[in-house]
Design a protein around this motif. Structure first.
Motif, PDB file in Angstrom:
ATOM      1  N   CYS A 103       0.792  -1.233   0.000  1.00 33.34           N
ATOM      2  CA  CYS A 103       0.000   0.000   0.000  1.00 33.34           C
ATOM      3  C   CYS A 103       0.825   1.285   0.000  1.00 33.34           C
ATOM      4  CB  CYS A 103      -0.914   0.031   1.222  1.00 33.34           C
ATOM      5  SG  CYS A 103      -1.878  -1.470   1.403  1.00 33.34           S
ATOM      6  N   SER A 104       2.139   1.188   0.135  1.00 39.58           N
ATOM      7  CA  SER A 104       2.949   2.412   0.118  1.00 39.58           C
ATOM      8  C   SER A 104       4.361   2.076  -0.360  1.00 39.58           C
ATOM      9  CB  SER A 104       3.034   3.039   1.513  1.00 39.58           C
ATOM     10  OG  SER A 104       3.845   2.244   2.350  1.00 39.58           O
ATOM     11  N   GLY A 105       5.047   3.105  -0.836  1.00 37.29           N
ATOM     12  CA  GLY A 105       6.436   2.933  -1.263  1.00 37.29           C
ATOM     13  C   GLY A 105       7.309   2.450  -0.113  1.00 37.29           C
ATOM     14  N   SER A 106       7.025   2.925   1.093  1.00 34.97           N
ATOM     15  CA  SER A 106       7.802   2.504   2.267  1.00 34.97           C
ATOM     16  C   SER A 106       7.678   1.000   2.471  1.00 34.97           C
ATOM     17  CB  SER A 106       7.275   3.201   3.526  1.00 34.97           C
ATOM     18  OG  SER A 106       7.301   4.588   3.371  1.00 34.97           O
ATOM     19  N   GLU A 107       6.453   0.512   2.405  1.00 39.62           N
ATOM     20  CA  GLU A 107       6.240  -0.943   2.554  1.00 39.62           C
ATOM     21  C   GLU A 107       6.962  -1.710   1.457  1.00 39.62           C
ATOM     22  OE1 GLU A 107       2.092  -2.391   4.289  1.00 39.62           O
ATOM     23  OE2 GLU A 107       1.889  -1.231   2.469  1.00 39.62           O
ATOM     24  N   ALA A 108       6.886  -1.188   0.232  1.00 39.78           N
ATOM     25  CA  ALA A 108       7.529  -1.874  -0.889  1.00 39.78           C
ATOM     26  C   ALA A 108       9.034  -1.983  -0.647  1.00 39.78           C
ATOM     27  CB  ALA A 108       7.242  -1.140  -2.195  1.00 39.78           C
ATOM     28  N   ASN A 109       9.648  -0.889  -0.197  1.00 40.60           N
ATOM     29  CA  ASN A 109      11.098  -0.936   0.050  1.00 40.60           C
ATOM     30  C   ASN A 109      11.433  -1.826   1.239  1.00 40.60           C
ATOM     31  OD1 ASN A 109      12.082   0.606  -2.098  1.00 40.60           O
ATOM     32  ND2 ASN A 109      11.502   2.510  -1.069  1.00 40.60           N
ATOM     33  N   ASP A 110      10.582  -1.817   2.254  1.00 41.45           N
ATOM     34  CA  ASP A 110      10.793  -2.686   3.413  1.00 41.45           C
ATOM     35  C   ASP A 110      10.802  -4.160   2.967  1.00 41.45           C
ATOM     36  OD1 ASP A 110      10.612  -2.200   6.584  1.00 41.45           O
ATOM     37  OD2 ASP A 110       9.721  -4.138   6.072  1.00 41.45           O
ATOM     38  N   THR A 131      19.246  10.549   0.400  1.00 40.41           N
ATOM     39  CA  THR A 131      18.018  10.058  -0.196  1.00 40.41           C
ATOM     40  C   THR A 131      16.901   9.880   0.825  1.00 40.41           C
ATOM     41  OG1 THR A 131      17.140   8.420  -1.740  1.00 40.41           O
ATOM     42  CG2 THR A 131      18.547   7.585   0.032  1.00 40.41           C
ATOM     43  N   TYR A 132      15.766   9.410   0.315  1.00 45.21           N
ATOM     44  CA  TYR A 132      14.632   9.031   1.151  1.00 45.21           C
ATOM     45  C   TYR A 132      13.989   7.820   0.497  1.00 45.21           C
ATOM     46  CZ  TYR A 132      10.140   9.184   3.565  1.00 45.21           C
ATOM     47  OH  TYR A 132       9.039   8.861   4.322  1.00 45.21           O
ATOM     48  N   HIS A 133      13.822   6.755   1.264  1.00 49.23           N
ATOM     49  CA  HIS A 133      13.171   5.572   0.701  1.00 49.23           C
ATOM     50  C   HIS A 133      11.913   5.190   1.470  1.00 49.23           C
ATOM     51  CE1 HIS A 133      16.191   4.563  -2.321  1.00 49.23           C
ATOM     52  NE2 HIS A 133      17.140   4.693  -1.423  1.00 49.23           N
ATOM     53  N   GLY A 134      11.550   5.940   2.529  1.00 49.23           N
ATOM     54  CA  GLY A 134      10.310   5.612   3.213  1.00 49.23           C
ATOM     55  C   GLY A 134      10.415   5.666   4.718  1.00 49.23           C
ATOM     56  N   ASN A 135       9.336   5.254   5.389  1.00 53.41           N
ATOM     57  CA  ASN A 135       9.197   5.552   6.818  1.00 53.41           C
ATOM     58  C   ASN A 135       9.131   4.347   7.751  1.00 53.41           C
ATOM     59  OD1 ASN A 135       6.644   4.559   6.341  1.00 53.41           O
ATOM     60  ND2 ASN A 135       5.704   6.576   6.125  1.00 53.41           N
ATOM     61  N   ALA A 207      16.059  10.804  -7.686  1.00 53.76           N
ATOM     62  CA  ALA A 207      15.025  11.842  -7.668  1.00 53.76           C
ATOM     63  C   ALA A 207      15.104  12.737  -6.430  1.00 53.76           C
ATOM     64  CB  ALA A 207      13.647  11.181  -7.735  1.00 53.76           C
ATOM     65  N   ASN A 208      15.384  12.139  -5.292  1.00 54.74           N
ATOM     66  CA  ASN A 208      15.446  12.938  -4.064  1.00 54.74           C
ATOM     67  C   ASN A 208      16.798  13.607  -3.877  1.00 54.74           C
ATOM     68  OD1 ASN A 208      12.798  12.486  -3.065  1.00 54.74           O
ATOM     69  ND2 ASN A 208      13.388  10.402  -2.522  1.00 54.74           N
ATOM     70  N   GLU A 209      17.742  13.251  -4.742  1.00 54.19           N
ATOM     71  CA  GLU A 209      19.094  13.804  -4.630  1.00 54.19           C
ATOM     72  C   GLU A 209      19.319  14.963  -5.596  1.00 54.19           C
ATOM     73  OE1 GLU A 209      18.593  10.347  -4.618  1.00 54.19           O
ATOM     74  OE2 GLU A 209      20.215   9.398  -3.495  1.00 54.19           O
ATOM     75  N   ALA A 235      15.997  -1.333  -7.346  1.00 50.06           N
ATOM     76  CA  ALA A 235      15.724  -0.027  -7.958  1.00 50.06           C
ATOM     77  C   ALA A 235      14.422   0.507  -7.391  1.00 50.06           C
ATOM     78  CB  ALA A 235      15.629  -0.164  -9.476  1.00 50.06           C
ATOM     79  N   ASP A 236      14.507   1.626  -6.690  1.00 47.76           N
ATOM     80  CA  ASP A 236      13.323   2.285  -6.146  1.00 47.76           C
ATOM     81  C   ASP A 236      12.771   3.197  -7.245  1.00 47.76           C
ATOM     82  OD1 ASP A 236      11.553   4.051  -4.969  1.00 47.76           O
ATOM     83  OD2 ASP A 236      12.693   4.275  -3.116  1.00 47.76           O
ATOM     84  N   GLU A 237      11.725   2.724  -7.912  1.00 48.02           N
ATOM     85  CA  GLU A 237      11.129   3.456  -9.048  1.00 48.02           C
ATOM     86  C   GLU A 237       9.908   4.255  -8.612  1.00 48.02           C
ATOM     87  OE1 GLU A 237      12.049   3.678 -12.255  1.00 48.02           O
ATOM     88  OE2 GLU A 237      13.440   2.020 -12.622  1.00 48.02           O
ATOM     89  N   VAL A 238       9.807   4.506  -7.313  1.00 48.70           N
ATOM     90  CA  VAL A 238       8.634   5.220  -6.793  1.00 48.70           C
ATOM     91  C   VAL A 238       8.449   6.572  -7.494  1.00 48.70           C
ATOM     92  CG1 VAL A 238       7.809   6.423  -4.715  1.00 48.70           C
ATOM     93  CG2 VAL A 238       8.493   4.029  -4.575  1.00 48.70           C
ATOM     94  N   GLN A 239       9.545   7.246  -7.811  1.00 47.56           N
ATOM     95  CA  GLN A 239       9.392   8.551  -8.489  1.00 47.56           C
ATOM     96  C   GLN A 239       9.562   8.483 -10.012  1.00 47.56           C
ATOM     97  OE1 GLN A 239      10.220  12.235  -6.827  1.00 47.56           O
ATOM     98  NE2 GLN A 239      10.695  11.489  -4.789  1.00 47.56           N
ATOM     99  N   PRO A 240      10.603   7.847 -10.535  1.00 48.24           N
ATOM    100  CA  PRO A 240      10.771   7.914 -12.001  1.00 48.24           C
ATOM    101  C   PRO A 240       9.873   6.986 -12.802  1.00 48.24           C
ATOM    102  CG  PRO A 240      12.613   6.727 -11.009  1.00 48.24           C
ATOM    103  CD  PRO A 240      11.784   7.247  -9.880  1.00 48.24           C
ATOM    104  N   GLY A 265       5.377   2.841  -6.431  1.00 52.44           N
ATOM    105  CA  GLY A 265       4.418   3.432  -5.490  1.00 52.44           C
ATOM    106  C   GLY A 265       3.699   4.613  -6.091  1.00 52.44           C
ATOM    107  N   LYS A 266       3.918   5.752  -5.451  1.00 49.24           N
ATOM    108  CA  LYS A 266       3.186   7.009  -5.699  1.00 49.24           C
ATOM    109  C   LYS A 266       2.248   7.082  -6.919  1.00 49.24           C
ATOM    110  CE  LYS A 266       6.568  10.100  -3.474  1.00 49.24           C
ATOM    111  NZ  LYS A 266       5.765  10.780  -2.466  1.00 49.24           N
ATOM    112  N   PRO A 267       2.790   7.046  -8.171  1.00 54.61           N
ATOM    113  CA  PRO A 267       1.908   7.345  -9.320  1.00 54.61           C
ATOM    114  C   PRO A 267       1.019   6.179  -9.734  1.00 54.61           C
ATOM    115  CG  PRO A 267       4.124   6.867 -10.092  1.00 54.61           C
ATOM    116  CD  PRO A 267       4.158   6.767  -8.607  1.00 54.61           C
TER     117      PRO A 267
END
Ligand code: PMP
Length: 421
Positions: A103-110, A131-135, A207-209, A235-240, A265-267
């Protein structure tokens, strides 16, 4: 009567952040447009979540139809996740053929980090330093903005993120090699400390850099070092992801590499909370054997319907091609602007993810950039900043952004640059 800002602070906490000196109290959206509660219209140049445009009628309709029929979890068999999942994985290299929905990019990266640990039996993780990969607790170890309680753990190593104007190793030409050396050193340290290497996790567009301009093959030597040590590439593709960068569907394709695990995630579902991990079948299987993983909301029929509608709209409205065309057009306009405004030190980007880096007196112009973000907001154009010193204006609109929208953005930027000092 308390204001919405006061109610937010009381209810959601004083540090619940808002964008802009004067936050925008939004009420309605359509395409690239947002309206506030006073009826003022804004050009949205920043929201990547409504990927196919705010409130796209096909996504709205798909959500409503499925919500009116059935919503439940994946312990029941349902076609929606299968139809969507097969369509999604067909967009990847054929080895990346399996999917886990969350349900979220954070979960996906976890999940991705745990997959890498399950595959390798090791715990070491290498990430970039800005960077930032989630919470989640595990993923927060990779974040740059706040040091976790107890400090960064020794199984996590940070390497310098690439940059256009402050390149790793001092020169753009030598940046790939210097970046790889950082990764090689992290690999050595993790092996010596006994953690070993489970994964290198990066956003392939950084993206965050500050979305530096990287040549194809930039990551090759770094990836070799990780794979030689038995580690996986995440590869964290949450943004690109999903064609935003115009040249490709995925950031890793632009770099010319195939990761072992991709997080999304996001989009993905235009604002409905949908995220996923796409990987090889053997990795998903090993993960499922190591952890008894279940996600109540992940992949539910309504989420899958929303995500599938987004995928169809990207195809039918040719939004990858649109991102390529309008992005190149906008970068051209920004380059013309740079010739007239000395503070613009660099213009870059790919597709509908671009921006302008501001420097003054030989230094990143952090305050000027913040003033620009607010000035643009006051003039009805929403964007934000990114970069190690928040010195880069970042533009990342819904992918239905057109050439007229780009004209408006750059005209307002021109006026705003003349107004802020
Ligand atoms: N990865 C990247 C690259 C992100 O930018 C973000 C969110 N900004 C995340 C992961 C986390 O996603 P979410 O907020 O959906 O948990």
């Amino acid at each position: 009567m308390p204001t919405a800002i006061e109610r937010r602070a009381r209810l959601l906490g004083p540090h619940m952040t808002t964008f802009y000196r004067e936050p925008v109290h939004v009420e309605r959206g359509e395409g690239v447009w947002l309206w506030d509660t006073d009826g003022r219209k804004y050009l949205d140049c920043y929201n990547n979540v409504p990927h196919v445009g705010h409130c796209h009628p096909r996504v709205v309709e798909a959500i409503c139809r499925q919500a009116g029929m059935l919503n439940t979890h994946t312990r029941y068999v349902h076609d929606m996740i299968l139809d969507y999942g097969e369509a999604l994985v067909s967009k990847f290299d054929h080895s990346l053929s399996s999917l886990l929905m969350v349900c979220s990019g954070s979960e996906a990266n976890d999940v991705a980090l745990r997959m890498a640990q399950a595959m390798t039996g090791k715990t070491g993780i290498i990430g970039t330093d800005n960077t930032y990969h989630g919470n989640t607790t595990a993923v927060s170890q990779l974040n740059a903005s706040k040091v976790p309680i107890g400090g960064y753990q020794p199984h996590v190593r940070k390497v310098s993120a690439p940059d256009n104007l402050m390149p790793v190793g001092g020169t753009r030409a030598g940046q790939a090699e210097a970046f790889a050396k950082g990764v090689e050193q992290a690999v050595t340290e993790l092996e010596e400390s006994g953690h070993g290497v489970s994964a290198l996790i990066i956003c392939p567009y950084f993206a965050n850099e500050g979305f530096p301009t990287l040549e194809r093959g930039f990551m090759d030597r770094a990836i070799d070092a990780v794979r030689k040590a038995g580690g996986l590439i995440i590869a964290d593709e949450v943004q690109p992801g999903f064609g935003r960068i115009g040249s490709h569907w995925w950031g890793h394709e632009k770099l010319g590499c195939t990761p072992d695990i991709v997080t999304l995630g996001k989009p993905m579902a235009n604002g409905h909370p949908v995220a996923a991990v796409v990987t090889r079948h053997e990795i998903l299987t090993t993960f499922q054997e190591a952890f008894k993983y279940f996600n109540t909301f992940g992949g539910n029929p309504v989420s899958a319907a929303a995500a599938h509608a987004v995928l169809n709209v990207i195809e039918d409205e040719k939004l990858v091609e649109n991102a390529r065309d309008v992005g190149a057009y906008a970068v051209g306009l920004l380059s013309d602007l740079a010739a007239r405004h000395d503070v613009i030190a660099d213009v870059r980007g790919s597709g509908l993810f671009f921006g302008a880096e501001l420097w003054r007196d030989g230094k990143p112009a952090t305050e000027l950039c913040a003033a620009m973000v607010d000035e643009m907001r006051d003039r009805g154009v929403l964007l934000h900043s990114v970069g190690r010193f928040s010195q880069t204006l970042k533009v990342r609109p819904p992918c239905v952004f057109n050439r007229d929208n780009a004209d408006q953005l750059v005209q307002v930027m021109d006026d705003a640059l003349g107004a802020v000092k």
